[in-house]
Structure formats: C-alpha cells, structure tokens
Design a protein around this motif. Structure first.
Motif, PDB file in Angstrom:
ATOM      1  N   ALA A 187     -24.732 -11.900 -20.151  1.00 21.11           N
ATOM      2  CA  ALA A 187     -24.892 -10.586 -19.534  1.00 21.11           C
ATOM      3  C   ALA A 187     -23.661  -9.710 -19.710  1.00 21.11           C
ATOM      4  O   ALA A 187     -23.639  -8.571 -19.238  1.00 21.11           O
ATOM      5  CB  ALA A 187     -25.198 -10.746 -18.046  1.00 21.11           C
ATOM      6  N   GLY A 188     -22.629 -10.241 -20.370  1.00 23.32           N
ATOM      7  CA  GLY A 188     -21.405  -9.470 -20.543  1.00 23.32           C
ATOM      8  C   GLY A 188     -20.574  -9.366 -19.288  1.00 23.32           C
ATOM      9  O   GLY A 188     -19.781  -8.431 -19.128  1.00 23.32           O
ATOM     10  N   LEU A 189     -20.709 -10.349 -18.389  1.00 24.98           N
ATOM     11  CA  LEU A 189     -19.986 -10.319 -17.117  1.00 24.98           C
ATOM     12  C   LEU A 189     -18.856 -11.350 -17.043  1.00 24.98           C
ATOM     13  O   LEU A 189     -18.189 -11.443 -16.009  1.00 24.98           O
ATOM     14  CB  LEU A 189     -20.949 -10.570 -15.945  1.00 24.98           C
ATOM     15  CG  LEU A 189     -21.982  -9.490 -15.662  1.00 24.98           C
ATOM     16  CD1 LEU A 189     -22.905  -9.926 -14.528  1.00 24.98           C
ATOM     17  CD2 LEU A 189     -21.315  -8.162 -15.317  1.00 24.98           C
ATOM     18  N   ASP A 190     -18.653 -12.127 -18.114  1.00 20.68           N
ATOM     19  CA  ASP A 190     -17.555 -13.088 -18.069  1.00 20.68           C
ATOM     20  C   ASP A 190     -16.238 -12.317 -18.002  1.00 20.68           C
ATOM     21  O   ASP A 190     -15.994 -11.396 -18.771  1.00 20.68           O
ATOM     22  CB  ASP A 190     -17.581 -14.033 -19.265  1.00 20.68           C
ATOM     23  CG  ASP A 190     -17.745 -13.326 -20.596  1.00 20.68           C
ATOM     24  OD1 ASP A 190     -18.280 -12.197 -20.609  1.00 20.68           O
ATOM     25  OD2 ASP A 190     -17.349 -13.893 -21.628  1.00 20.68           O
ATOM     26  N   GLY A 191     -15.417 -12.669 -17.049  1.00 20.92           N
ATOM     27  CA  GLY A 191     -14.157 -11.965 -16.849  1.00 20.92           C
ATOM     28  C   GLY A 191     -14.256 -10.770 -15.920  1.00 20.92           C
ATOM     29  O   GLY A 191     -13.240 -10.140 -15.611  1.00 20.92           O
ATOM     30  N   ALA A 192     -15.471 -10.459 -15.448  1.00 20.44           N
ATOM     31  CA  ALA A 192     -15.635  -9.279 -14.583  1.00 20.44           C
ATOM     32  C   ALA A 192     -15.231  -9.561 -13.142  1.00 20.44           C
ATOM     33  O   ALA A 192     -14.951  -8.620 -12.386  1.00 20.44           O
ATOM     34  CB  ALA A 192     -17.085  -8.798 -14.618  1.00 20.44           C
ATOM     35  N   PHE A 193     -15.178 -10.837 -12.754  1.00 21.51           N
ATOM     36  CA  PHE A 193     -14.940 -11.190 -11.360  1.00 21.51           C
ATOM     37  C   PHE A 193     -13.638 -11.975 -11.219  1.00 21.51           C
ATOM     38  O   PHE A 193     -13.257 -12.737 -12.105  1.00 21.51           O
ATOM     39  CB  PHE A 193     -16.114 -12.010 -10.823  1.00 21.51           C
ATOM     40  CG  PHE A 193     -17.425 -11.279 -10.900  1.00 21.51           C
ATOM     41  CD1 PHE A 193     -17.761 -10.335  -9.956  1.00 21.51           C
ATOM     42  CD2 PHE A 193     -18.303 -11.522 -11.950  1.00 21.51           C
ATOM     43  CE1 PHE A 193     -18.960  -9.641 -10.038  1.00 21.51           C
ATOM     44  CE2 PHE A 193     -19.496 -10.835 -12.041  1.00 21.51           C
ATOM     45  CZ  PHE A 193     -19.828  -9.880 -11.086  1.00 21.51           C
ATOM     46  N   GLU A 194     -13.008 -11.791 -10.082  1.00 19.68           N
ATOM     47  CA  GLU A 194     -11.738 -12.464  -9.831  1.00 19.68           C
ATOM     48  C   GLU A 194     -11.928 -13.942  -9.520  1.00 19.68           C
ATOM     49  O   GLU A 194     -10.992 -14.730  -9.695  1.00 19.68           O
ATOM     50  CB  GLU A 194     -11.008 -11.766  -8.683  1.00 19.68           C
ATOM     51  CG  GLU A 194     -10.618 -10.325  -8.994  1.00 19.68           C
ATOM     52  CD  GLU A 194     -10.014  -9.639  -7.788  1.00 19.68           C
ATOM     53  OE1 GLU A 194      -8.878 -10.000  -7.399  1.00 19.68           O
ATOM     54  OE2 GLU A 194     -10.685  -8.755  -7.222  1.00 19.68           O
ATOM     55  N   THR A 195     -13.098 -14.317  -9.049  1.00 16.33           N
ATOM     56  CA  THR A 195     -13.391 -15.724  -8.811  1.00 16.33           C
ATOM     57  C   THR A 195     -14.888 -15.943  -8.923  1.00 16.33           C
ATOM     58  O   THR A 195     -15.680 -15.040  -8.633  1.00 16.33           O
ATOM     59  CB  THR A 195     -12.897 -16.189  -7.417  1.00 16.33           C
ATOM     60  OG1 THR A 195     -13.031 -17.606  -7.313  1.00 16.33           O
ATOM     61  CG2 THR A 195     -13.672 -15.521  -6.301  1.00 16.33           C
ATOM     62  N   VAL A 196     -15.278 -17.131  -9.374  1.00 12.70           N
ATOM     63  CA  VAL A 196     -16.673 -17.548  -9.397  1.00 12.70           C
ATOM     64  C   VAL A 196     -16.734 -18.931  -8.766  1.00 12.70           C
ATOM     65  O   VAL A 196     -16.074 -19.856  -9.240  1.00 12.70           O
ATOM     66  CB  VAL A 196     -17.255 -17.596 -10.825  1.00 12.70           C
ATOM     67  CG1 VAL A 196     -18.697 -18.088 -10.787  1.00 12.70           C
ATOM     68  CG2 VAL A 196     -17.168 -16.235 -11.495  1.00 12.70           C
ATOM     69  N   VAL A 197     -17.496 -19.064  -7.703  1.00  8.04           N
ATOM     70  CA  VAL A 197     -17.673 -20.352  -7.037  1.00  8.04           C
ATOM     71  C   VAL A 197     -19.058 -20.887  -7.394  1.00  8.04           C
ATOM     72  O   VAL A 197     -20.065 -20.224  -7.141  1.00  8.04           O
ATOM     73  CB  VAL A 197     -17.542 -20.224  -5.507  1.00  8.04           C
ATOM     74  CG1 VAL A 197     -17.827 -21.563  -4.830  1.00  8.04           C
ATOM     75  CG2 VAL A 197     -16.140 -19.733  -5.142  1.00  8.04           C
ATOM     76  N   PHE A 198     -19.079 -22.073  -8.006  1.00  9.50           N
ATOM     77  CA  PHE A 198     -20.335 -22.707  -8.390  1.00  9.50           C
ATOM     78  C   PHE A 198     -20.751 -23.630  -7.236  1.00  9.50           C
ATOM     79  O   PHE A 198     -20.430 -24.819  -7.222  1.00  9.50           O
ATOM     80  CB  PHE A 198     -20.169 -23.479  -9.694  1.00  9.50           C
ATOM     81  CG  PHE A 198     -19.707 -22.617 -10.839  1.00  9.50           C
ATOM     82  CD1 PHE A 198     -20.590 -21.773 -11.494  1.00  9.50           C
ATOM     83  CD2 PHE A 198     -18.373 -22.628 -11.247  1.00  9.50           C
ATOM     84  CE1 PHE A 198     -20.172 -20.965 -12.536  1.00  9.50           C
ATOM     85  CE2 PHE A 198     -17.943 -21.834 -12.296  1.00  9.50           C
ATOM     86  CZ  PHE A 198     -18.838 -20.990 -12.943  1.00  9.50           C
ATOM     87  N   ALA A 199     -21.458 -23.054  -6.280  1.00  6.74           N
ATOM     88  CA  ALA A 199     -21.852 -23.805  -5.090  1.00  6.74           C
ATOM     89  C   ALA A 199     -22.830 -24.910  -5.476  1.00  6.74           C
ATOM     90  O   ALA A 199     -23.700 -24.728  -6.320  1.00  6.74           O
ATOM     91  CB  ALA A 199     -22.487 -22.864  -4.069  1.00  6.74           C
ATOM     92  N   GLY A 200     -22.647 -26.069  -4.838  1.00  5.19           N
ATOM     93  CA  GLY A 200     -23.406 -27.243  -5.230  1.00  5.19           C
ATOM     94  C   GLY A 200     -22.667 -28.074  -6.257  1.00  5.19           C
ATOM     95  O   GLY A 200     -23.039 -29.211  -6.513  1.00  5.19           O
TER      96      GLY A 200
END
Length: 225
Positions: free
Chosen positions: A135-148
């Motif tokens: 989706a072209g969103l890699d690097g768009a967020f300061e953190t990504v939490v993979f819950a589970g």
C-alpha cells in the motif's frame, strides 16, 4: 470522556487503512475448488475463529490450518480436509496485493505532520508487513505493533500500551482508529484511549465508541477537537 488534547493517533490496518484486492471469499472458493470439494464453510466462519488461534500459532499458515481444521470439525468434516483447504488458500493469497481505502493516504500524510502516529494490528509480521509495503505505507508510521505476535492480541490493552510506550504517548491524549467494535473499540477502551469506529461490516453494538464515522475522509475533521 477526557478533554485532554490529542497528540497521538493509532490506526488499525486491515479494513481500516487497506483491504485486499481479492476478497477472502474469492480466495476461499478457489481453495475449495483446488482441493476438489464443495465449499462447506463461508469466509465468516474463518473471521469468527481467527483471533482464537493468534496466541497459539507462529505464522499465518499455521493459524489458518488450525482454524480451518477446527471449522471443518465443527461441521462434521475431517479436520485434515480443513488443513488441505488452508494450504490451498495460502498458495493463492498474496499479502502484498492490497489497496488503500479511500482517504487513507490523505489522512496518514496529514496526521504524520501533526501527531505521533502508529499502527496496532492483529496479525504476524510476515502477513502485515507486505500489506504496508504493497500500500506504500512502509515507513509511514513511527511504530507498528503486531498484536498476537509482539504482544497479546487486541482487544487486550497490552498492544496499545506497547505502541504508546514507544511513541512516548499517554493514553488520555491518544485515540485509536479502527473498524471493529470487538477488537479496536473494546481494546482502545481497555487501554484508556479514545476510540474512533469506522464500520467495515455489521456488528452488534455491544460497546459504544467515542466517535463513529462513515469513512476515513471524515477523520480529516479531527472529531476529538
């Protein structure tokens, strides 16, 4: 409800920011055909059981096999047949074949200039990272939490607390945006965040979100102001 100003915004990923180009029902029908059996459960049966297997499986392939085996058993079919369908499904599902939902790009671009932003998504990295990239969103967020995977799954409060700790945010100054009452809204409330619900499908209203919107585009008005 708290009146503290918002400085942190967390997003769900699936059916909030992105969606698959090919629906789960389409891929599932192909999987049944590949195995040579008539469809004996709908995609909704998979959705209903998905989070049950998140804490006990190490990959999406393991999760899907365990889930499909359980669903098959519930319907009086051989669990091995469910696992065969799961493997056929996995062979046909491309996690990078996604598209942004309307308004997602504009909201993410605007909010990254104004807020600390992160993603809290139920799902393992090998599934969710390709979606962000596709989706072209890699690097768009300061953190990504993979819950589970990194933490307990939503609606447990731990994934929200993990994201806030990384961002230096406080729960009473944060909102979470998601499409699920049971996962996103309930989880946000358990963690002390305000909730924004953008429904993707019908759910029984067992919990009331702080804000309910019809689309991501409405989020640009910052309803918490």
């Amino acid at each position: 409800m708290t009146t503290e100003p918002v400085d942190t915004v967390l997003f769900d990923l699936d059916d909030t920011l992105v969606t698959y180009n090919r629906t789960t029902s389409e891929v599932l029908d192909e999987a049944f055909a590949a195995v040579g059996v008539d469809p004996f459960f709908p995609a909704e049966a998979y959705f209903e059981r998905y989070e049950e297997f998140l804490p006990t499986t190490g990959s999406i392939e393991e999760l899907r096999e365990a889930c499909f085996a359980a669903v098959a058993d519930d319907r009086g079919r051989d669990p091995t047949l469910g696992r065969d369908v799961a493997r056929a499904f996995s062979a046909r599902r491309d996690h990078g074949d996604v598209r942004l939902l309307p308004g997602a790009r504009e909201v993410v671009d605007a909010f990254t200039d104004e807020y600390r932003v992160g993603v809290v998504t139920n799902g393992p990295p090998d599934v969710q990272r390709p979606k962000l990239a596709g989706a072209g969103l890699d690097g768009a967020f300061e953190t990504v939490v993979f819950a589970g995977h990194d933490t307990e799954p939503k609606p447990k409060p731990e994934p929200f607390h993990r994201a806030l700790a990384t961002l230096g945010g406080e729960s009473d100054r944060a909102v979470h945006v998601g499409n699920s009452l049971a996962s996103d809204v309930a989880g946000a409330h358990a963690a002390g965040l305000r909730s924004v619900w953008i429904p993707a499908y019908a759910e029984d209203a067992t919990i009331e979100p702080h804000y309910e919107l019809e689309s991501l585009a409405e989020l640009a008005a910052r309803p918490w102001h």
